[in-house]
Design a protein around this motif. Structure first.
Motif, PDB file in Angstrom:
ATOM      1  N   LYS A  48       3.891  -9.021  -2.537  1.00 55.97           N
ATOM      2  CA  LYS A  48       3.259  -9.970  -3.460  1.00 55.97           C
ATOM      3  C   LYS A  48       1.883 -10.380  -2.912  1.00 55.97           C
ATOM      4  O   LYS A  48       0.879 -10.373  -3.635  1.00 55.97           O
ATOM      5  N   GLN A 105      13.918 -10.923  -4.241  1.00 58.48           N
ATOM      6  CA  GLN A 105      12.486 -11.183  -4.445  1.00 58.48           C
ATOM      7  C   GLN A 105      11.904 -12.163  -3.428  1.00 58.48           C
ATOM      8  O   GLN A 105      10.690 -12.299  -3.329  1.00 58.48           O
ATOM      9  N   ASN A 106      12.767 -12.785  -2.643  1.00 59.18           N
ATOM     10  CA  ASN A 106      12.280 -13.659  -1.568  1.00 59.18           C
ATOM     11  C   ASN A 106      12.304 -12.988  -0.195  1.00 59.18           C
ATOM     12  O   ASN A 106      12.009 -13.638   0.808  1.00 59.18           O
ATOM     13  N   SER A 135       9.391  -8.160  -0.141  1.00 55.56           N
ATOM     14  CA  SER A 135       8.920  -8.511  -1.484  1.00 55.56           C
ATOM     15  C   SER A 135       7.752  -9.483  -1.407  1.00 55.56           C
ATOM     16  O   SER A 135       6.736  -9.317  -2.100  1.00 55.56           O
ATOM     17  N   GLN A 136       7.891 -10.482  -0.564  1.00 54.07           N
ATOM     18  CA  GLN A 136       6.833 -11.491  -0.454  1.00 54.07           C
ATOM     19  C   GLN A 136       5.566 -10.892   0.162  1.00 54.07           C
ATOM     20  O   GLN A 136       4.447 -11.240  -0.224  1.00 54.07           O
TER      21      GLN A 136
END
Ligand SMILES: Cc1cc2nc3c(=O)[nH]c(=O)nc-3n(C[C@H](O)[C@H](O)[C@H](O)COP(=O)(O)O)c2cc1C
Length: 220
Positions: free
Chosen positions: A123, A114-115, A119-120
């Motif tokens: 986001k 998620q990092n 993913s970022q």
């Protein structure tokens, strides 16, 4: 690359597609054609490629009878279309959802983090650009993508000389409730986006009535 279809054939396909009001209940779609229509849905583009949809083919006569009272826009289809499809849109599709993780790992075949920049980046795309700050906005965004799959399936059907009808003429609340109550859909994960039917018309196609191109197309 050589053209797969020529411009004239594109015109023919799009003029041939018609929101069918009267179906021939005796004609059935060959399985190979149906699979091709599903392929058009499955291979449709979606934001980040997340495929935020499910396609429910309603085969059960009981379900068809049950939804009829709250689906007036589907009655013509229920009366003779070979296939009735419900397209579900995914809820809660954020970069860090369990679904996003499963899609990254199972479809893309890479480890989810998620990092990660991907993913970022997603986001930021969702929160800063699209401002998908509420569950409603998030759901509306996945619904919009379901309509792309819908359109592609309608066009694929037309190319195969198969008729269709998009259907929004139903009570969404009741439809969602029905599917949830009958364990046909997890309402935490899914909501109904739209429905459509496929089959063979029992009527002639009227000529298309549309604005001329110069009313809707502008070069800026
Ligand atoms: C999102 C959407 C929802 C629709 N819902 C219904 C419906 O519930 N019942 C119906 O008979 N037609 C429905 N239609 C068909 C439209 O009325 C039709 O596409 C429009 O009048 C243009 O006609 P054509 O598709 O034959 O060119 C829908 C179309 C779209 C795109």
């Amino acid at each position: 690359m050589t053209q797969i279809v020529n411009p004239e054939q594109i015109n023919t396909i799009f003029n041939r597609r018609y929101a069918t009001k009267k179906y021939n209940p005796d004609k059935h779609i060959p399985e190979q054609d149906w699979q091709a229509i599903l392929t058009a849905g499955r291979l449709s583009p979606s934001s980040n490629g997340y495929e935020p949809w499910q396609f429910l083919l309603v085969k059960s006569p009981q379900i068809k009878a049950d939804i009829r009272p709250f689906a007036p826009g589907a009655v013509n289809s229920l009366n003779g279309a070979d296939k009735l499809l419900i397209i579900l849109a995914r809820k809660g599709l954020t970069y860090d959802s369990a679904y996003a993780k499963s899609w990254v790992e199972q479809v893309q075949g890479v480890k989810y983090d998620q990092n990660s920049p991907q993913s970022q980046g997603f986001k930021a795309f969702q929160s800063q650009l699209l401002k998908l700050s509420t569950p409603e906005r998030l759901f509306s965004w996945t619904c919009r993508q379901c309509y792309i799959a819908l359109a592609n399936m309608l066009t694929a059907a037309a190319a195969l000389d198969i008729d269709s009808c998009p259907i929004e003429g139903f009570n969404y609340e009741q439809m969602n409730q029905y599917l949830a109550d009958h364990q046909l859909m997890d309402p935490q994960q899914w909501g109904v986006a739209v429905m459509c039917s496929f089959g063979y018309r029992a009527q002639t196609i009227p000529p298309k009535k549309r604005w001329p191109l110069n009313k809707i197309y502008h070069e800026i």
